[in-house]
Scaffold this active site. Structure first.
Site, PDB file in Angstrom:
ATOM      1  N   SER A  16       0.832  -1.206   0.000  1.00 49.88           N
ATOM      2  CA  SER A  16       0.000   0.000   0.000  1.00 49.88           C
ATOM      3  C   SER A  16       0.866   1.255   0.000  1.00 49.88           C
ATOM      4  O   SER A  16       1.576   1.552   0.969  1.00 49.88           O
ATOM      5  CB  SER A  16      -0.935   0.005   1.217  1.00 49.88           C
ATOM      6  OG  SER A  16      -1.699   1.178   1.189  1.00 49.88           O
ATOM      7  N   HIS A  41      -1.141  -1.293  -4.138  1.00 49.96           N
ATOM      8  CA  HIS A  41      -2.471  -0.875  -3.679  1.00 49.96           C
ATOM      9  C   HIS A  41      -2.424   0.641  -3.502  1.00 49.96           C
ATOM     10  O   HIS A  41      -1.558   1.167  -2.791  1.00 49.96           O
ATOM     11  CB  HIS A  41      -2.756  -1.594  -2.361  1.00 49.96           C
ATOM     12  CG  HIS A  41      -4.080  -1.304  -1.747  1.00 49.96           C
ATOM     13  ND1 HIS A  41      -5.219  -2.026  -2.042  1.00 49.96           N
ATOM     14  CD2 HIS A  41      -4.449  -0.379  -0.827  1.00 49.96           C
ATOM     15  CE1 HIS A  41      -6.235  -1.558  -1.324  1.00 49.96           C
ATOM     16  NE2 HIS A  41      -5.799  -0.559  -0.584  1.00 49.96           N
ATOM     17  N   ASP A  43      -4.488   3.964  -2.338  1.00 50.17           N
ATOM     18  CA  ASP A  43      -5.626   4.422  -1.530  1.00 50.17           C
ATOM     19  C   ASP A  43      -6.029   5.833  -1.918  1.00 50.17           C
ATOM     20  O   ASP A  43      -5.309   6.788  -1.645  1.00 50.17           O
ATOM     21  CB  ASP A  43      -5.234   4.420  -0.048  1.00 50.17           C
ATOM     22  CG  ASP A  43      -5.138   3.022   0.513  1.00 50.17           C
ATOM     23  OD1 ASP A  43      -6.086   2.251   0.340  1.00 50.17           O
ATOM     24  OD2 ASP A  43      -4.098   2.707   1.119  1.00 50.17           O
ATOM     25  N   MET A  45      -8.472   8.836  -1.257  1.00 51.79           N
ATOM     26  CA  MET A  45      -9.367   9.363  -0.205  1.00 51.79           C
ATOM     27  C   MET A  45      -9.770  10.791  -0.560  1.00 51.79           C
ATOM     28  O   MET A  45      -8.940  11.566  -1.052  1.00 51.79           O
ATOM     29  CB  MET A  45      -8.653   9.356   1.147  1.00 51.79           C
ATOM     30  CG  MET A  45      -8.080   7.999   1.530  1.00 51.79           C
ATOM     31  SD  MET A  45      -7.450   8.012   3.219  1.00 51.79           S
ATOM     32  CE  MET A  45      -6.570   6.448   3.267  1.00 51.79           C
ATOM     33  N   HIS A  74      -8.060   1.557  -4.643  1.00 51.88           N
ATOM     34  CA  HIS A  74      -9.091   1.475  -3.601  1.00 51.88           C
ATOM     35  C   HIS A  74      -9.691   2.859  -3.429  1.00 51.88           C
ATOM     36  O   HIS A  74      -9.058   3.755  -2.857  1.00 51.88           O
ATOM     37  CB  HIS A  74      -8.409   0.976  -2.310  1.00 51.88           C
ATOM     38  CG  HIS A  74      -9.286   0.904  -1.110  1.00 51.88           C
ATOM     39  ND1 HIS A  74      -8.791   0.708   0.166  1.00 51.88           N
ATOM     40  CD2 HIS A  74     -10.630   0.987  -0.971  1.00 51.88           C
ATOM     41  CE1 HIS A  74      -9.794   0.688   1.027  1.00 51.88           C
ATOM     42  NE2 HIS A  74     -10.914   0.862   0.362  1.00 51.88           N
ATOM     43  N   MET A  76     -11.800   5.316  -1.671  1.00 46.88           N
ATOM     44  CA  MET A  76     -12.518   5.678  -0.434  1.00 46.88           C
ATOM     45  C   MET A  76     -13.086   7.064  -0.655  1.00 46.88           C
ATOM     46  O   MET A  76     -12.638   8.055  -0.048  1.00 46.88           O
ATOM     47  CB  MET A  76     -11.552   5.629   0.763  1.00 46.88           C
ATOM     48  CG  MET A  76     -11.277   4.211   1.227  1.00 46.88           C
ATOM     49  SD  MET A  76      -9.796   4.104   2.259  1.00 46.88           S
ATOM     50  CE  MET A  76      -8.565   4.025   0.975  1.00 46.88           C
ATOM     51  N   MET A 145     -12.401  -4.728   4.841  1.00 44.38           N
ATOM     52  CA  MET A 145     -11.559  -3.811   5.621  1.00 44.38           C
ATOM     53  C   MET A 145     -11.335  -4.411   7.013  1.00 44.38           C
ATOM     54  O   MET A 145     -12.293  -4.790   7.691  1.00 44.38           O
ATOM     55  CB  MET A 145     -12.221  -2.438   5.768  1.00 44.38           C
ATOM     56  CG  MET A 145     -12.276  -1.592   4.506  1.00 44.38           C
ATOM     57  SD  MET A 145     -10.672  -1.252   3.729  1.00 44.38           S
ATOM     58  CE  MET A 145      -9.766  -0.437   5.041  1.00 44.38           C
ATOM     59  N   ASP A 183      -7.321  -5.611   4.242  1.00 49.62           N
ATOM     60  CA  ASP A 183      -6.615  -4.324   4.212  1.00 49.62           C
ATOM     61  C   ASP A 183      -6.739  -3.647   5.566  1.00 49.62           C
ATOM     62  O   ASP A 183      -7.841  -3.309   6.005  1.00 49.62           O
ATOM     63  CB  ASP A 183      -7.266  -3.470   3.101  1.00 49.62           C
ATOM     64  CG  ASP A 183      -6.609  -2.114   2.918  1.00 49.62           C
ATOM     65  OD1 ASP A 183      -5.527  -1.886   3.473  1.00 49.62           O
ATOM     66  OD2 ASP A 183      -7.194  -1.297   2.174  1.00 49.62           O
TER      67      ASP A 183
HETATM   68  C1  DX5 Z   1      -6.622   2.385   5.141  1.00 49.69           C
HETATM   69  C2  DX5 Z   1      -6.115   1.962   3.777  1.00 49.69           C
HETATM   70  C3  DX5 Z   1      -5.044   0.942   3.798  1.00 49.69           C
HETATM   71  C4  DX5 Z   1      -3.775   1.355   4.505  1.00 49.69           C
HETATM   72  C5  DX5 Z   1      -3.303   0.167   5.274  1.00 49.69           C
HETATM   73  O1  DX5 Z   1      -7.773   3.130   4.990  1.00 49.69           O
HETATM   74  O2  DX5 Z   1      -7.175   1.441   2.985  1.00 49.69           O
HETATM   75  O3  DX5 Z   1      -4.747   0.465   2.496  1.00 49.69           O
HETATM   76  O4  DX5 Z   1      -2.759   1.754   3.622  1.00 49.69           O
HETATM   77  O5  DX5 Z   1      -2.248   0.548   6.050  1.00 49.69           O
HETATM   78  P1  DX5 Z   1      -1.548  -0.411   7.122  1.00 49.69           P
HETATM   79  O6  DX5 Z   1      -1.073  -1.620   6.362  1.00 49.69           O
HETATM   80  O7  DX5 Z   1      -0.462   0.453   7.647  1.00 49.69           O
HETATM   81  O8  DX5 Z   1      -2.597  -0.763   8.134  1.00 49.69           O
HETATM   82 ZN    ZN Z   2      -6.686   0.433   1.058  1.00 49.07          ZN
END
Ligand code: DX5
Ligand code: ZN
Length: 235
Positions: A16, A41, A43, A45, A74, A76, A145, A183
């Protein structure tokens, strides 16, 4: 899943990018690919569905120039249907949207597939697995999640494991082939619990990027989820 939209052999370690040092993005992603990560991956947001704002389609395109492995995006974000085209054109190989922001989930997932890429649906810790049963035949991936979304570095929530089991059982019963991805708080111990419950794709941010030796960290994670080390499924 390869860049040509085939399925990857499982289990998969997805690094990630959220935990990378963004001042050196290209170098950081190349480093984890060289260390053995099979997917990246990313993220996204929006400051609405979750408080932080992170990456846009321009960052996905930039990462795609630096590496040649699948990009697992991903989202969000609220109203993800408005952004599918931009992320698909930026080079996403798989786009995952959240059930919680998608009243027209079937339509949104179909829109992703129309771009010739894979689609996924994500559920938060408080969202029941049953809420996505009506679209399981359509998806390439279900993201369970294992923390509340928004930040890296949070502790794994063991209560989510029973949802992985339910989805895995449902997948077997229906003869379906979607990946189950986990995740949040993933490191060897939590990954091995999730693997035993039926997960196939393991997203890890802090565990990989903050490790002193990333290659060894990825190797330990891979060992923890390899079939050789599998314990029996949790009952
Ligand atoms: C959280 C993200 C994850 C995040 C996980 O909202 O969707 O992908 O990067 O991070 P770790 O592995 O540090 O928990
Ligand atoms: Zn994620």
């Amino acid at each position: 899943m390869s860049k040509t939209n085939e399925k990857s052999s499982i289990p998969v370690v997805a690094a990630s990018v959220l935990a990378a040092d963004l001042a050196f993005l290209a170098h950081e992603v190349q480093d984890v690919v060289n260390g053995g990560a099979q997917w990246l991956h990313i993220d996204v947001m929006d400051g609405q569905f979750v408080p932080p704002i992170t990456f846009g389609a321009n960052i996905v395109a930039a990462i795609g120039k630096a590496v040649d492995i699948p990009l697992d995006v991903h989202l969000m974000i609220e109203q993800p249907e408005n952004h599918i085209e931009a992320f698909a054109k930026a080079g996403a190989n798989l786009i995952t949207v959240h059930q919680e922001v998608s009243p027209h989930l079937h339509r949104t997932l179909s829109a992703i597939k129309d771009f010739g890429i894979q689609c996924g649906v994500a559920i938060n810790p408080s969202t029941p697995a049953e809420s996505i049963y009506p679209v399981l035949d359509l998806v390439d991936l279900v993201l369970v999640m294992t923390v509340n979304p928004g930040w890296g570095g949070q502790p794994f929530l063991p209560r989510c494991v029973s949802k992985i089991e339910s989805l895995s059982q449902k997948r077997d019963e229906a003869g379906l082939g979607f990946y189950i991805e986990v995740d949040g708080g993933i490191q060897p111990d939590s990954a091995s619990l999730c693997r035993a419950a039926g997960a196939d794709v393991f997203v890890a941010g802090s565990y990989i990027f903050k490790a002193k030796d990333r290659k060894s960290a990825i190797g330990l994670l891979q060992d923890s989820i390899s079939s050789d080390n599998m314990t029996s499924r949790i009952n």
